[in-house]
Motif scaffolding. Sequence first.
Motif, PDB file in Angstrom:
ATOM      1  N   PHE A 166      -7.351-103.222  57.790  1.00 10.68           N
ATOM      2  CA  PHE A 166      -7.208-104.571  58.333  1.00 10.68           C
ATOM      3  C   PHE A 166      -6.074-105.328  57.635  1.00 10.68           C
ATOM      4  CE2 PHE A 166      -8.128-109.115  58.261  1.00 10.68           C
ATOM      5  CZ  PHE A 166      -8.259-109.380  59.613  1.00 10.68           C
ATOM      6  N   ILE A 167      -5.972-105.208  56.302  1.00  9.12           N
ATOM      7  CA  ILE A 167      -4.905-105.935  55.619  1.00  9.12           C
ATOM      8  C   ILE A 167      -3.624-105.103  55.522  1.00  9.12           C
ATOM      9  CG2 ILE A 167      -6.117-107.706  54.303  1.00  9.12           C
ATOM     10  CD1 ILE A 167      -6.356-105.802  52.005  1.00  9.12           C
ATOM     11  N   ILE A 201     -18.004-100.972  64.005  1.00  9.41           N
ATOM     12  CA  ILE A 201     -18.140-100.813  62.546  1.00  9.41           C
ATOM     13  C   ILE A 201     -19.543-101.232  62.129  1.00  9.41           C
ATOM     14  CG2 ILE A 201     -17.309-101.572  60.272  1.00  9.41           C
ATOM     15  CD1 ILE A 201     -14.624-102.180  61.533  1.00  9.41           C
ATOM     16  N   LEU A 202     -19.951-102.425  62.609  1.00  9.05           N
ATOM     17  CA  LEU A 202     -21.254-102.977  62.228  1.00  9.05           C
ATOM     18  C   LEU A 202     -22.378-101.985  62.555  1.00  9.05           C
ATOM     19  CD1 LEU A 202     -22.243-106.646  63.040  1.00  9.05           C
ATOM     20  CD2 LEU A 202     -23.920-104.858  62.899  1.00  9.05           C
ATOM     21  N   ALA A 231     -23.869-105.236  56.930  1.00 11.94           N
ATOM     22  CA  ALA A 231     -23.050-104.257  57.643  1.00 11.94           C
ATOM     23  C   ALA A 231     -21.878-104.895  58.390  1.00 11.94           C
ATOM     24  CB  ALA A 231     -23.919-103.473  58.632  1.00 11.94           C
ATOM     25  N   ILE A 275      -8.193-113.478  69.707  1.00  8.20           N
ATOM     26  CA  ILE A 275      -9.652-113.637  69.680  1.00  8.20           C
ATOM     27  C   ILE A 275     -10.121-114.739  70.630  1.00  8.20           C
ATOM     28  CG2 ILE A 275      -9.518-115.095  67.604  1.00  8.20           C
ATOM     29  CD1 ILE A 275     -12.413-112.973  67.572  1.00  8.20           C
ATOM     30  N   ASN A 276      -9.298-115.770  70.846  1.00  2.81           N
ATOM     31  CA  ASN A 276      -9.740-116.862  71.713  1.00  2.81           C
ATOM     32  C   ASN A 276      -9.690-116.484  73.183  1.00  2.81           C
ATOM     33  OD1 ASN A 276     -10.211-118.731  69.609  1.00  2.81           O
ATOM     34  ND2 ASN A 276      -7.999-118.921  69.381  1.00  2.81           N
ATOM     35  N   ALA A 293     -15.095-104.220  65.889  1.00  7.78           N
ATOM     36  CA  ALA A 293     -15.860-104.794  64.777  1.00  7.78           C
ATOM     37  C   ALA A 293     -17.340-104.477  64.937  1.00  7.78           C
ATOM     38  CB  ALA A 293     -15.640-106.299  64.703  1.00  7.78           C
ATOM     39  N   ILE A 294     -17.849-104.608  66.178  1.00  4.45           N
ATOM     40  CA  ILE A 294     -19.265-104.312  66.407  1.00  4.45           C
ATOM     41  C   ILE A 294     -19.522-102.808  66.220  1.00  4.45           C
ATOM     42  CG2 ILE A 294     -21.079-104.321  68.177  1.00  4.45           C
ATOM     43  CD1 ILE A 294     -19.824-106.997  69.136  1.00  4.45           C
ATOM     44  N   ALA A 346     -11.925 -99.584  56.599  1.00  2.00           N
ATOM     45  CA  ALA A 346     -11.526-100.462  57.694  1.00  2.00           C
ATOM     46  C   ALA A 346     -10.947-101.757  57.144  1.00  2.00           C
ATOM     47  CB  ALA A 346     -12.727-100.753  58.591  1.00  2.00           C
ATOM     48  N   GLY A 347     -11.515-102.250  56.027  1.00  2.00           N
ATOM     49  CA  GLY A 347     -10.984-103.454  55.383  1.00  2.00           C
ATOM     50  C   GLY A 347      -9.555-103.230  54.914  1.00  2.00           C
ATOM     51  N   ARG A 402      -6.427-109.641  66.393  1.00  2.00           N
ATOM     52  CA  ARG A 402      -7.048-110.856  65.881  1.00  2.00           C
ATOM     53  C   ARG A 402      -6.450-112.124  66.470  1.00  2.00           C
ATOM     54  NH1 ARG A 402      -4.990-111.370  59.675  1.00  2.00           N
ATOM     55  NH2 ARG A 402      -5.752-113.505  59.908  1.00  2.00           N
ATOM     56  N   LYS A 452     -12.106-123.703  68.795  1.00  2.00           N
ATOM     57  CA  LYS A 452     -12.824-124.157  69.986  1.00  2.00           C
ATOM     58  C   LYS A 452     -13.491-125.510  69.776  1.00  2.00           C
ATOM     59  CE  LYS A 452     -13.087-120.061  72.642  1.00  2.00           C
ATOM     60  NZ  LYS A 452     -13.522-118.737  72.183  1.00  2.00           N
ATOM     61  N   VAL A 460      -9.037-104.344  64.821  1.00  2.00           N
ATOM     62  CA  VAL A 460      -9.439-105.749  64.670  1.00  2.00           C
ATOM     63  C   VAL A 460      -8.217-106.561  64.240  1.00  2.00           C
ATOM     64  CG1 VAL A 460     -10.947-107.354  63.443  1.00  2.00           C
ATOM     65  CG2 VAL A 460     -11.793-105.095  64.019  1.00  2.00           C
ATOM     66  N   TYR A 488     -14.010-109.635  57.683  1.00  2.00           N
ATOM     67  CA  TYR A 488     -12.792-110.185  58.274  1.00  2.00           C
ATOM     68  C   TYR A 488     -13.019-110.551  59.739  1.00  2.00           C
ATOM     69  CZ  TYR A 488     -12.748-105.118  58.651  1.00  2.00           C
ATOM     70  OH  TYR A 488     -13.130-103.819  58.820  1.00  2.00           O
ATOM     71  N   SER A 518     -11.043-107.638  69.854  1.00  2.00           N
ATOM     72  CA  SER A 518     -11.251-107.478  68.416  1.00  2.00           C
ATOM     73  C   SER A 518     -12.727-107.304  68.082  1.00  2.00           C
ATOM     74  CB  SER A 518     -10.672-108.668  67.650  1.00  2.00           C
ATOM     75  OG  SER A 518     -11.198-109.861  68.152  1.00  2.00           O
ATOM     76  N   ILE A 520     -12.546-114.273  61.406  1.00  2.00           N
ATOM     77  CA  ILE A 520     -11.755-114.698  62.567  1.00  2.00           C
ATOM     78  C   ILE A 520     -12.652-115.264  63.662  1.00  2.00           C
ATOM     79  CG2 ILE A 520      -9.691-113.291  62.150  1.00  2.00           C
ATOM     80  CD1 ILE A 520     -10.656-111.179  63.887  1.00  2.00           C
ATOM     81  N   GLY A 561     -10.645-100.865  61.847  1.00  2.35           N
ATOM     82  CA  GLY A 561     -10.146-102.008  61.078  1.00  2.35           C
ATOM     83  C   GLY A 561      -8.757-102.430  61.548  1.00  2.35           C
TER      84      GLY A 561
END
Lengths: 280, 335
Positions: A218-219, A255-256, B141, A241-242, A252-253, A214-215, A238, B158, A234, B145, A248, B149, A231
């Motif tokens: 990502f790049i 993956i986690l 885990a 994200i705001n 990511a969650i 995934a990393g 990205r 923010k 995300v 990246y 995103s 972010i 990845g």
Amino acid sequence: MNDLQKRNLRRFLKNPGSLLGSIIALIIILLALFAPLIAGDPLAQNLSERLQAPNPNHFLGTDQLGRDVFSRVLQGARISLRLGLIVVSLSLFVGSLVGLTAGILGGLWDDLLMRITDIFLAFPALILAMAISAALGPNLNNVMIAVAAVSWPSYARLLRAQVLALKHVEFVDAARSLGATQTRIALRHLLPNSVTPLMVQASFDIGSAILTAAGLSFIGFGAQPPIPEWGAMVSETRNFINEAPWASSSPAIAILLTVLAFNLLGDGIRDVLDPRSSQR
Amino acid sequence: MLAYLLRRLGYLIFVVWGVSFAAFFIAQVVPGDPIAAALGSNARDAQIEAYRIKTGLDKPVWVQYSRYLNRLVKGDLGNSLRTRRAIAADLRDFFPATLELTLAAMVFAILFGLPTGLLAALYKDTVIDVGVRSLALIGGATPIYWLAILLISIFHTKLGWLPGPGRLDAFLIPPPEVTNMMSIDTLIAKDFEAFIDSIRHLILPAIVLGAFSTALLARMVRNTMIEVLAQDYIRTARAKGISERWVIVKHALRNGALPILTVLGNLLGSLLTGAVLTETIFSWPGIGSYATSSAISLDFPAVMGVTLVAGLTYAGINLFVDILYAFFDPRISYA
């Protein structure tokens, strides 16, 4: 299942960590298997519904192209789990071959193979994987090759150590005196008796392979948009994200949770097999 | 001891040679076309031929390899196809930024990983222990990246508490380059405003890069300390009526120091070579982002250079940790 196996399973499930890991892993595997039935089209765009917050129609909201994040995360589970399994199988195969050969033949072969393993261990994993995937062309298959290329050495070391420990145990001596060939001893006696430490390592590695791949995505060295790889998702979202953190954060969650589940499983199996470590 | 050192040094040279050999041949067998990457797809045949001769790409592979090895021994890593500079010079420019970031990440990991691991060990099986272990598991885990972010979004966009990507505010004048580490150079230039700013720029990338290590360290410290605290000499010390604090500082920590030192050494090695993602997100001009840009433009000589330096750093740090071990642990003999 014999008594020992039953007892081990009970101990495994009594440990809250491994129970939690098993439940999360099971849910993720089921969701991945039935993704086509539960999820909608992960590529379907609807610009009039872009960046919507989670709502009853879009369980995890939508991304900047109005795609359903939930459907994409579920499809991503198929991609990541498949990737983790293939990478670990590849590394397991190459690593076992090298480790078994080194341990059984010994001498010069052992030295040579183990030094090659050392060289691969000294490589900076992510940079090597990046170089391989850049050279072969950035796509999912090449990412698997790249990640497997950096993860097989640990299996080679592990299996060699196992072989050295088992080489002169009675049942191997017995097989040898009965005229069993080297290959038969390796495949029928040494390998099956080394399965458990390999399983622990493989469980940790599924998580880390998913994380590394995934990393890379990502790049930009892995799965390319619009493929719903976690990845890459995300990375694609990205910049939003705001305004739309769900777009995103959901992959990511995912993956986690997946990595966490396999790490917990690895911990759990190790604790069952090595009672000393579970006392900790 | 001397024999051991020599053997380890010989081994180090072998591994570095092996990495260079493997890196060279990986660059040979890959199907990417470095010439097209360097000259662009519109180059004329004559240009391509001239370039091949100039860079030695027209010679057989083994000639190229022996030339490469010859240059390598002299510390010449060749020229980058992308920056058109000597790779060794590029790396000299980029490495200090990585070192600065890595050291900051290590400080973060030690500051948070060590005490939390110790606390978890002292309060084993309590809420504190479960909390530390859960955090460590989650930290191990988390895709860094995403953490990056997320932290940028919260603390930069923010809240506006910390600066975003980069090493120094655009309105500040960069100090003269001495070490190429921004925080040190601003100190040397006695520009305290810039120094504070450079430290503020370091905080988020250091947390991101250090997160995984912090988790690993906390786990490791906890397990080591639990093992040490169960030893007979700790029970003896307690039985003698020594204060609990003294037992921990004088007896437990000292005996747990070696394995912890090893983990720290390994972490230093892997952080120096593993800052790729963090550097890319934070536009940090270190060897990780240099490697990424090089790989994108199929600049294999540069990627090989980074690989080699990273391999050497990693192997060198491992050797250093092993030697420290030999000095500090009288039980280990290396005869």
